[in-house]
Scaffold this motif. Structure first.
Motif, PDB file in Angstrom:
ATOM      1  N   VAL A 150      31.118  38.250  48.544  1.00 47.08           N
ATOM      2  CA  VAL A 150      31.506  38.711  47.212  1.00 47.08           C
ATOM      3  C   VAL A 150      31.904  37.558  46.296  1.00 47.08           C
ATOM      4  N   ALA A 151      31.758  36.329  46.775  1.00 43.38           N
ATOM      5  CA  ALA A 151      32.115  35.154  45.982  1.00 43.38           C
ATOM      6  C   ALA A 151      31.093  34.919  44.871  1.00 43.38           C
ATOM      7  N   LYS A 152      31.544  34.253  43.835  1.00 39.29           N
ATOM      8  CA  LYS A 152      30.696  33.812  42.713  1.00 39.29           C
ATOM      9  C   LYS A 152      29.927  34.959  42.076  1.00 39.29           C
ATOM     10  N   ASP A 153      30.534  36.145  42.046  1.00 38.08           N
ATOM     11  CA  ASP A 153      29.852  37.324  41.537  1.00 38.08           C
ATOM     12  C   ASP A 153      30.795  38.080  40.606  1.00 38.08           C
ATOM     13  N   PRO A 154      30.474  38.176  39.319  1.00 37.06           N
ATOM     14  CA  PRO A 154      31.387  38.836  38.376  1.00 37.06           C
ATOM     15  C   PRO A 154      31.624  40.304  38.660  1.00 37.06           C
ATOM     16  N   ARG A 155      30.707  40.960  39.375  1.00 37.60           N
ATOM     17  CA  ARG A 155      30.925  42.370  39.691  1.00 37.60           C
ATOM     18  C   ARG A 155      32.205  42.576  40.485  1.00 37.60           C
ATOM     19  N   PHE A 156      32.520  41.626  41.342  1.00 38.91           N
ATOM     20  CA  PHE A 156      33.681  41.801  42.193  1.00 38.91           C
ATOM     21  C   PHE A 156      34.958  41.345  41.514  1.00 38.91           C
ATOM     22  N   VAL A 157      34.847  40.580  40.427  1.00 42.10           N
ATOM     23  CA  VAL A 157      36.022  40.340  39.590  1.00 42.10           C
ATOM     24  C   VAL A 157      36.394  41.635  38.873  1.00 42.10           C
ATOM     25  N   TRP A 158      35.388  42.351  38.337  1.00 41.68           N
ATOM     26  CA  TRP A 158      35.656  43.668  37.758  1.00 41.68           C
ATOM     27  C   TRP A 158      36.336  44.570  38.793  1.00 41.68           C
ATOM     28  N   ALA A 159      35.829  44.590  40.012  1.00 42.29           N
ATOM     29  CA  ALA A 159      36.419  45.430  41.054  1.00 42.29           C
ATOM     30  C   ALA A 159      37.866  45.030  41.320  1.00 42.29           C
ATOM     31  N   ALA A 160      38.127  43.724  41.385  1.00 46.90           N
ATOM     32  CA  ALA A 160      39.485  43.251  41.638  1.00 46.90           C
ATOM     33  C   ALA A 160      40.442  43.636  40.521  1.00 46.90           C
ATOM     34  N   LEU A 161      39.924  43.810  39.308  1.00 52.84           N
ATOM     35  CA  LEU A 161      40.752  44.170  38.159  1.00 52.84           C
ATOM     36  C   LEU A 161      41.038  45.667  38.086  1.00 52.84           C
ATOM     37  N   ASP A 162      40.562  46.431  39.048  1.00 57.51           N
ATOM     38  CA  ASP A 162      40.724  47.879  39.040  1.00 57.51           C
ATOM     39  C   ASP A 162      42.058  48.290  39.680  1.00 57.51           C
ATOM     40  N   CYS A 163      42.116  48.348  40.973  1.00 58.14           N
ATOM     41  CA  CYS A 163      43.219  48.994  41.693  1.00 58.14           C
ATOM     42  C   CYS A 163      44.604  48.368  41.473  1.00 58.14           C
ATOM     43  N   PRO A 164      44.770  47.054  41.328  1.00 60.80           N
ATOM     44  CA  PRO A 164      46.118  46.531  41.108  1.00 60.80           C
ATOM     45  C   PRO A 164      46.794  47.095  39.864  1.00 60.80           C
ATOM     46  N   GLY A 165      46.002  47.563  38.896  1.00 56.94           N
ATOM     47  CA  GLY A 165      46.594  48.260  37.764  1.00 56.94           C
ATOM     48  C   GLY A 165      47.060  49.644  38.147  1.00 56.94           C
ATOM     49  N   ALA A 183      37.029  45.143  30.009  1.00 55.73           N
ATOM     50  CA  ALA A 183      37.256  43.922  30.775  1.00 55.73           C
ATOM     51  C   ALA A 183      36.446  42.754  30.247  1.00 55.73           C
ATOM     52  N   ARG A 184      36.972  41.580  30.535  1.00 56.49           N
ATOM     53  CA  ARG A 184      36.271  40.327  30.289  1.00 56.49           C
ATOM     54  C   ARG A 184      36.369  39.470  31.542  1.00 56.49           C
ATOM     55  N   VAL A 185      35.252  38.971  32.001  1.00 58.08           N
ATOM     56  CA  VAL A 185      35.229  38.042  33.133  1.00 58.08           C
ATOM     57  C   VAL A 185      34.992  36.642  32.592  1.00 58.08           C
ATOM     58  N   ALA A 186      35.917  35.716  32.901  1.00 62.43           N
ATOM     59  CA  ALA A 186      35.834  34.348  32.405  1.00 62.43           C
ATOM     60  C   ALA A 186      35.294  33.379  33.446  1.00 62.43           C
ATOM     61  N   ASP A 187      35.474  33.698  34.729  1.00 66.74           N
ATOM     62  CA  ASP A 187      35.027  32.797  35.792  1.00 66.74           C
ATOM     63  C   ASP A 187      34.903  33.624  37.072  1.00 66.74           C
ATOM     64  N   VAL A 188      34.323  33.019  38.088  1.00 66.12           N
ATOM     65  CA  VAL A 188      34.148  33.702  39.369  1.00 66.12           C
ATOM     66  C   VAL A 188      34.767  32.854  40.472  1.00 66.12           C
ATOM     67  N   PRO A 189      35.247  33.485  41.538  1.00 65.46           N
ATOM     68  CA  PRO A 189      35.913  32.740  42.604  1.00 65.46           C
ATOM     69  C   PRO A 189      34.931  32.188  43.632  1.00 65.46           C
ATOM     70  N   GLU A 190      35.387  31.176  44.336  1.00 66.81           N
ATOM     71  CA  GLU A 190      34.622  30.578  45.426  1.00 66.81           C
ATOM     72  C   GLU A 190      34.923  31.314  46.733  1.00 66.81           C
ATOM     73  N   ALA A 191      34.029  31.198  47.696  1.00 62.44           N
ATOM     74  CA  ALA A 191      34.269  31.764  49.021  1.00 62.44           C
ATOM     75  C   ALA A 191      35.516  31.137  49.633  1.00 62.44           C
ATOM     76  N   GLY A 192      36.371  31.961  50.188  1.00 57.91           N
ATOM     77  CA  GLY A 192      37.593  31.495  50.817  1.00 57.91           C
ATOM     78  C   GLY A 192      38.743  31.252  49.870  1.00 57.91           C
ATOM     79  N   GLU A 193      38.495  31.334  48.572  1.00 58.08           N
ATOM     80  CA  GLU A 193      39.560  31.092  47.600  1.00 58.08           C
ATOM     81  C   GLU A 193      40.607  32.196  47.691  1.00 58.08           C
ATOM     82  N   LYS A 194      41.856  31.808  47.554  1.00 59.79           N
ATOM     83  CA  LYS A 194      42.957  32.770  47.579  1.00 59.79           C
ATOM     84  C   LYS A 194      43.441  32.956  46.139  1.00 59.79           C
ATOM     85  N   CYS A 195      43.040  34.075  45.559  1.00 66.27           N
ATOM     86  CA  CYS A 195      43.310  34.370  44.160  1.00 66.27           C
ATOM     87  C   CYS A 195      44.517  35.297  44.045  1.00 66.27           C
TER      88      CYS A 195
END
Length: 236
Positions: A150-165, A183-195
């Motif tokens: 799921v790294a480097k993929d803006p779809r999963f940033v959108w997903a991450a912005l869902d449930c914590p709200g 929503a606005r996606v500004a960047d994507v995370p790397e594999a293994g990154e702890k966001c």
């Protein structure tokens, strides 16, 4: 392992892996698929019905954007939005976010334990396992350890912005589903990154609850931000 819903020229299928409730798609993930077709920096996606799983849905031009339809029924619609509508939720250090996750209410009582984003019954590498705990000031916080698929993929940033709200409200006692997300996606995370992903309760009235979320990379850069409207669902 399938990473995303199957997409062809004008159709889209939401795979069962990406469910929120057990029989419908995770709202943030589905919203990302609709938003991707708009080609804009900021999008608003409204979910009209629970997104069906494993059904070929059509993507059509709508009056102001795109429609996702199942037969004659509109599942979701997406339109361009203004960036000025979004404010960031201030972050906490990763250690504080990790500590908050230890008191995640969903560990004790979860309305949708199979949810792709926040479900406690999803194994690492299958679900995203974001477990947002409440900080006592209206905010939630959790750490998102990014799996390679799921790294480097803006779809999963959108997903991450869902449930914590959603978990900034007492969703365990009054189940809610995503109704609308800007929503606005500004960047994507790397594999293994702890966001660090933050949520904030803005307010509630009747069946509606309004929240904000912001995701941050391990280096503090902003990955994305969102404002959402949640709809309380009836309980028996």
């Amino acid at each position: 392992m399938t990473v995303a819903g199957t997409v062809s020229a004008m159709t889209l299928t939401i795979g069962r892996r990406f469910r929120g409730p057990s029989t419908s798609g995770n709202g943030g993930y589905v919203a990302s698929l609709v938003a991707a077709g708009l080609g804009v920096d900021v999008a608003t996606v409204t979910l009209r019905i629970p997104p069906p799983l494993d059904v070929e849905l059509r993507v059509l031009d709508g009056p102001e954007g795109l429609l996702l339809v199942d037969g004659d029924t509109t599942v979701a619609e997406g339109v361009p939005a203004a960036e000025a509508e979004l404010e960031a939720v201030a972050p906490v250090p990763a250690d504080d976010a990790r500590e908050a996750s230890a008191s995640y209410p969903g560990l004790q009582r979860h309305p949708f334990p199979e949810c792709f984003v926040c479900g406690t019954e999803r194994a690492p590498g299958d679900g995203m396992r974001l477990f947002p705990g409440r900080l006592g000031d209206g905010r939630t916080a959790c750490v998102w350890t990014v799996e390679p698929d799921v790294a480097k993929d803006p779809r999963f940033v959108w997903a991450a912005l869902d449930c914590p709200g959603g978990w900034s409200a007492p969703i365990e006692g009054r189940p809610m589903v995503l109704g609308r997300m800007t929503a606005r996606v500004a960047d994507v995370p790397e594999a293994g990154e702890k966001c660090v992903v933050m949520g904030l309760l803005i307010g509630s009235e009747g069946r509606k609850t309004w929240t904000a979320t912001t995701a941050y990379g391990a280096d503090g850069r902003e990955l994305g931000r969102a404002h959402s409207t949640w709809i309380r669902v009836p309980t028996e």
